[in-house]
Write an enzyme that holds these catalytic residues in place. Sequence first.
Site, mmCIF file in Angstrom:
data_model
loop_
_atom_site.group_PDB
_atom_site.id
_atom_site.type_symbol
_atom_site.label_atom_id
_atom_site.label_comp_id
_atom_site.label_asym_id
_atom_site.label_seq_id
_atom_site.Cartn_x
_atom_site.Cartn_y
_atom_site.Cartn_z
ATOM 1 N N SER A 1 0.825 -1.214 0.000
ATOM 2 C CA SER A 1 0.000 0.000 0.000
ATOM 3 C C SER A 1 0.861 1.267 0.000
ATOM 4 O O SER A 1 0.524 2.259 -0.665
ATOM 5 C CB SER A 1 -0.948 -0.011 1.199
ATOM 6 O OG SER A 1 -0.220 -0.137 2.401
ATOM 7 N N GLU B 1 11.324 -8.454 -4.587
ATOM 8 C CA GLU B 1 11.790 -7.245 -3.878
ATOM 9 C C GLU B 1 13.278 -7.378 -3.532
ATOM 10 O O GLU B 1 14.056 -6.439 -3.660
ATOM 11 C CB GLU B 1 10.975 -7.035 -2.603
ATOM 12 C CG GLU B 1 9.526 -6.653 -2.882
ATOM 13 C CD GLU B 1 8.646 -6.627 -1.644
ATOM 14 O OE1 GLU B 1 7.575 -6.015 -1.724
ATOM 15 O OE2 GLU B 1 9.001 -7.212 -0.617
HETATM 16 C C1 5RP Z 1 5.269 -6.592 0.199
HETATM 17 C C2 5RP Z 1 6.089 -5.865 1.211
HETATM 18 C C3 5RP Z 1 5.582 -4.549 1.672
HETATM 19 O O1 5RP Z 1 6.588 -3.608 1.521
HETATM 20 C C4 5RP Z 1 5.198 -4.633 3.118
HETATM 21 O O2 5RP Z 1 4.279 -5.699 3.277
HETATM 22 C C5 5RP Z 1 4.575 -3.320 3.610
HETATM 23 O O3 5RP Z 1 3.334 -3.150 3.020
HETATM 24 P P1 5RP Z 1 2.430 -1.861 3.274
HETATM 25 O O4 5RP Z 1 3.137 -0.715 2.630
HETATM 26 O O5 5RP Z 1 1.126 -2.214 2.610
HETATM 27 O O6 5RP Z 1 2.292 -1.679 4.764
HETATM 28 O O7 5RP Z 1 7.117 -6.300 1.649
HETATM 29 O O8 5RP Z 1 5.790 -7.868 -0.087
#
Ligand code: 5RP
Length: 218
Positions: free
Chosen positions: A30, A103
């Site tokens: 998000s 990532e």
């Molecule tokens: C996705 C990730 C995101 O960076 C992590 O889950 C944080 O998500 P958000 O910005 O929705 O809090 O690692 O694989």
Amino acid sequence: MTQDELKQAVARAALAHVVEGRIVGVGTGSTANFFIDALAGIKDRIAGAVASSESTRQRLESHGIRVFDLNEVDDLPVYIDGADEITVEMHMTKGGGGALTREKIVAAVAQKFVCIVDESKLVPVLGRFPLPVEVIPLARAYVARELVRLGGEPRLREGFVTDNGNLILDVHGLSIVDPEALEARITQIAGVVACGLFARRPADICLLGGSAGVRTLS
Ligand code: 5RP
């Protein structure tokens, strides 16, 4: 401010780290989505982006931002992404959105990792957020047993398949006092594709959104 407003504020602040005329690496989640929306406003000043997931690729393209395959890119000045937890040492837990492997690859290529989070993500010790581990389906039960031996309580993320066709085990109950060692140990288990600890390649900068504004940790 709401948590979404804090995420939006750090996403906007991250634009200052985008290098004009170059390709930017873009994370998933998000907060990364808010960054993509902000990036759309300067899309004519960048060459394009590399995406860390299919959902990010689709969102970038929906804004008319050109998405490059990472294999076409020799040099990536910056990668911008959120995290589930981060410490002042810049160690992170990631993969809440299940995109940890891509990532990690894009982060490895990038010269600079800018982590964008709201202040609820800053923790003294990683582990309250269950640690995601991407596994080859055939190895699910074996990897789960090994993770139990390491003191964790792995739970299969039900109904979820990664962009790479694999499964996620979310490991509960860990207090991660040595993130680098645990990352190396888990990554070594046969059948593990990637572990959601980003300690060997930590963030270089963290933009932390709080009620007093955006702070920079480095
Ligand atoms: C996705 C990730 C995101 O960076 C992590 O889950 C944080 O998500 P958000 O910005 O929705 O809090 O690692 O694989």
